[in-house]
Motif scaffolding. Structure first.
Motif, PDB file in Angstrom:
ATOM      1  N   LEU A 154       0.819  -1.209   0.000  1.00  9.35           N
ATOM      2  CA  LEU A 154       0.000   0.000   0.000  1.00  9.35           C
ATOM      3  C   LEU A 154       0.853   1.259   0.000  1.00  9.35           C
ATOM      4  CD1 LEU A 154      -2.621   1.562   0.174  1.00  9.35           C
ATOM      5  CD2 LEU A 154      -2.672   1.116   2.641  1.00  9.35           C
ATOM      6  N   ILE A 155       1.919   1.279   0.790  1.00  8.21           N
ATOM      7  CA  ILE A 155       2.766   2.471   0.831  1.00  8.21           C
ATOM      8  C   ILE A 155       3.413   2.707  -0.534  1.00  8.21           C
ATOM      9  CG2 ILE A 155       4.889   3.428   1.819  1.00  8.21           C
ATOM     10  CD1 ILE A 155       4.041   2.161   4.487  1.00  8.21           C
ATOM     11  N   GLU A 156       3.850   1.625  -1.175  1.00  7.16           N
ATOM     12  CA  GLU A 156       4.419   1.773  -2.523  1.00  7.16           C
ATOM     13  C   GLU A 156       3.370   2.270  -3.511  1.00  7.16           C
ATOM     14  OE1 GLU A 156       6.732  -0.884  -5.936  1.00  7.16           O
ATOM     15  OE2 GLU A 156       6.622  -1.620  -3.869  1.00  7.16           O
ATOM     16  N   ALA A 157       2.156   1.720  -3.427  1.00  7.05           N
ATOM     17  CA  ALA A 157       1.075   2.169  -4.309  1.00  7.05           C
ATOM     18  C   ALA A 157       0.699   3.620  -4.024  1.00  7.05           C
ATOM     19  CB  ALA A 157      -0.143   1.260  -4.125  1.00  7.05           C
ATOM     20  N   PHE A 158       0.679   3.977  -2.751  1.00  2.00           N
ATOM     21  CA  PHE A 158       0.354   5.344  -2.359  1.00  2.00           C
ATOM     22  C   PHE A 158       1.376   6.322  -2.930  1.00  2.00           C
ATOM     23  CE2 PHE A 158       0.879   8.845   0.717  1.00  2.00           C
ATOM     24  CZ  PHE A 158      -0.402   9.391   0.684  1.00  2.00           C
ATOM     25  N   ALA A 159       2.667   5.953  -2.870  1.00  2.00           N
ATOM     26  CA  ALA A 159       3.711   6.811  -3.429  1.00  2.00           C
ATOM     27  C   ALA A 159       3.510   7.006  -4.932  1.00  2.00           C
ATOM     28  CB  ALA A 159       5.087   6.217  -3.138  1.00  2.00           C
ATOM     29  N   LEU A 160       3.127   5.938  -5.634  1.00  2.00           N
ATOM     30  CA  LEU A 160       2.852   6.055  -7.075  1.00  2.00           C
ATOM     31  C   LEU A 160       1.659   6.969  -7.336  1.00  2.00           C
ATOM     32  CD1 LEU A 160       3.315   2.307  -8.125  1.00  2.00           C
ATOM     33  CD2 LEU A 160       4.849   4.212  -8.672  1.00  2.00           C
ATOM     34  N   ALA A 161       0.631   6.833  -6.508  1.00  2.00           N
ATOM     35  CA  ALA A 161      -0.570   7.657  -6.698  1.00  2.00           C
ATOM     36  C   ALA A 161      -0.292   9.138  -6.446  1.00  2.00           C
ATOM     37  CB  ALA A 161      -1.688   7.160  -5.784  1.00  2.00           C
ATOM     38  N   THR A 162       0.588   9.424  -5.472  1.00  2.00           N
ATOM     39  CA  THR A 162       0.877  10.838  -5.158  1.00  2.00           C
ATOM     40  C   THR A 162       1.621  11.543  -6.285  1.00  2.00           C
ATOM     41  OG1 THR A 162       2.920  10.229  -3.979  1.00  2.00           O
ATOM     42  CG2 THR A 162       0.904  10.454  -2.664  1.00  2.00           C
ATOM     43  N   GLU A 163       2.216  10.775  -7.187  1.00  2.00           N
ATOM     44  CA  GLU A 163       2.879  11.402  -8.338  1.00  2.00           C
ATOM     45  C   GLU A 163       1.871  12.106  -9.230  1.00  2.00           C
ATOM     46  OE1 GLU A 163       5.073   8.364 -10.309  1.00  2.00           O
ATOM     47  OE2 GLU A 163       6.414   7.986  -8.607  1.00  2.00           O
ATOM     48  N   LYS A 164       0.619  11.620  -9.192  1.00  2.00           N
ATOM     49  CA  LYS A 164      -0.440  12.246 -10.003  1.00  2.00           C
ATOM     50  C   LYS A 164      -1.402  13.065  -9.166  1.00  2.00           C
ATOM     51  CE  LYS A 164      -0.307   8.775 -13.654  1.00  2.00           C
ATOM     52  NZ  LYS A 164      -1.077   7.836 -14.517  1.00  2.00           N
ATOM     53  N   ARG A 165      -1.511  12.737  -7.880  1.00  2.00           N
ATOM     54  CA  ARG A 165      -2.414  13.469  -6.989  1.00  2.00           C
ATOM     55  C   ARG A 165      -1.637  13.843  -5.727  1.00  2.00           C
ATOM     56  NH1 ARG A 165      -7.885  12.345  -8.543  1.00  2.00           N
ATOM     57  NH2 ARG A 165      -8.462  13.751  -6.859  1.00  2.00           N
ATOM     58  N   LEU A 214      -6.240   5.333  -8.005  1.00  2.00           N
ATOM     59  CA  LEU A 214      -6.475   6.460  -8.921  1.00  2.00           C
ATOM     60  C   LEU A 214      -7.863   6.368  -9.564  1.00  2.00           C
ATOM     61  CD1 LEU A 214      -2.926   6.677 -10.530  1.00  2.00           C
ATOM     62  CD2 LEU A 214      -4.001   8.378  -9.030  1.00  2.00           C
ATOM     63  N   ALA A 215      -8.318   5.136  -9.838  1.00  6.33           N
ATOM     64  CA  ALA A 215      -9.654   4.975 -10.416  1.00  6.33           C
ATOM     65  C   ALA A 215     -10.730   5.471  -9.459  1.00  6.33           C
ATOM     66  CB  ALA A 215      -9.896   3.511 -10.779  1.00  6.33           C
ATOM     67  N   VAL A 216     -10.567   5.185  -8.173  1.00 10.53           N
ATOM     68  CA  VAL A 216     -11.534   5.654  -7.182  1.00 10.53           C
ATOM     69  C   VAL A 216     -11.402   7.163  -6.975  1.00 10.53           C
ATOM     70  CG1 VAL A 216     -12.186   5.526  -4.744  1.00 10.53           C
ATOM     71  CG2 VAL A 216     -11.720   3.428  -6.017  1.00 10.53           C
TER      72      VAL A 216
END
Length: 377
Positions: free
Chosen positions: A217-228, A335-337
């Protein structure tokens, strides 16, 4: 506990038989007028075995095995005596060790209906192979095996060579009354957590254990923050040893200031009231109460495609299933949500209403009553 308390209200005589004294549920059971029987107290037999092992030079591993067998035997004997003396109509066991003891003791004492319960996928059998043999014995000796999801039922059948059609599926129930007033608590929670109006709160409620997927989740969260960039992640749950490593990971990925470990939370509904998105990142699940709580709070949820998670989110708008152990796919789901926020109010209301229909304590107890009464005949 929820089942026991509601059965008591409906006029059933209920006793809870436990392996050891204490535990956080003992007090609420006592307040509900439900007797708790402690099946084993440290006895002279266990003390004498310790002395004998020491004198004979037994290895620590042998000593522990002997002691465990003595404890189990004392527990089973106490349960047999209790069943014979009280003649209950139903002996219902929960979790692997007590499933085995309950099924054996129930059959020896000639209980009319013996039920064992499978509450999770059987991956624990890979870590403790002895439990696999015990599960199979419990299945054979039980009149009925109950699973809390269709996924758990299928897993039980596959692992234990048991016919899936013989497994009754009764989902978990939740005390949904805890969520009645959360609509008025959003602003208070966000102020307490330092969430600004334009920030999006993402929450996971799970003890910090590797299989709960916090690292993914932390890795996914870091990826998501690149766009949001306006995201914050809140992790609620007891640290079982991986907290420091998760904090280092968040710092390494540049999101240390956005990831907040909250520890154990007594007021989960209040916490969820201030959030915008819920996450379940587990590598394995049976039927996840934390997922049910997030949906009951009205949150859109990103959940891994394991165990009963697909069943829980079936038909729920705004929810996304992702692959387990796959941070990139988890980021995609997040990101979809997020792209749907702010979502229509009707979607939130639909999730809340559906959870109350499907997973109330009343619905769960109705199903168990039907099972008990059918077996009793």
């Amino acid at each position: 506990m929820l089942l026991a308390k509601e059965l008591k209200k409906r006029g059933w005589k209920v006793e809870v038989f436990v392996l050891a004294q204490g535990g956080m549920l003992a007090e609420p059971l006592a307040r509900a007028g439900i007797r708790v029987i402690h099946g084993f107290q440290r006895s002279s037999a266990s003390a004498s075995s310790t002395s004998a092992d020491a004198k004979s030079g037994a290895t620590p591993k042998t000593h522990l095995r002997v002691k465990a067998m003595l404890v189990l035997a004392a527990f089973a004997t106490s349960l047999v005596v209790r069943i014979i003396s009280t003649r209950p109509g139903v002996v219902h066991a929960w979790l692997p060790l007590t499933n085995f003891v309950g099924a054996v003791a129930g059959r020896i004492a000639l209980a009319p209906l013996v039920i064992s319960s499978r509450r999770s996928l059987g991956t624990y059998q890979e870590r403790w192979p002895r439990l696999k043999r015990m599960d199979r014995v419990a299945n054979r000796l039980s009149h009925v095996v109950v699973a809390n999801s269709h996924a758990v039922a299928a897993d039980t059948a596959a692992r234990d060579g048991y016919e899936v059609d013989r497994i009754a599926v009764i989902p978990n129930g939740l005390d949904l009354s805890r969520f009645d007033e959360i609509g008025h608590r959003r602003d208070e929670t966000r102020r307490r957590l330092g969430l600004n109006q334009d920030e999006i709160g993402i929450v996971i409620v799970a003890n910090l254990i590797p299989y709960k997927g916090h690292e993914d989740l932390i890795e996914a969260f870091a990826l998501a923050t690149e766009k949001r960039s306006n995201l914050k992640l809140f992790m609620a749950g007891q640290d079982r040893g991986i907290g420091p490593e998760l904090a280092k990971q968040a710092q390494r990925l540049g999101v240390g200031s956005k990831v907040h470990a909250l520890g154990t939370q007594d007021d989960v509904p209040g916490l969820l009231a201030g959030m915008d998105v819920g996450v379940i990142a587990s590598h394995e699940e049976g039927f996840c109460n934390a997922l049910m709580e997030k949906l009951t709070a009205g949150l859109p949820v990103v959940a891994t495609k394991v165990g009963g998670n697909p069943e829980a989110v079936s038909g729920m708008p705004g929810c996304v299933l992702v692959e387990p152990r796959a941070p990139a796919d988890l980021a995609r789901g997040l990101l979809a949500v997020l792209d749907r926020l702010p979502e229509p109010a009707v979607d939130q209301e639909f999730r809340q209403r559906t959870m109350r229909l499907r997973y109330s304590v009343g619905a769960m107890v109705d199903a168990y009553e039907r099972l008990y009464l059918a077996g009793d005949r």
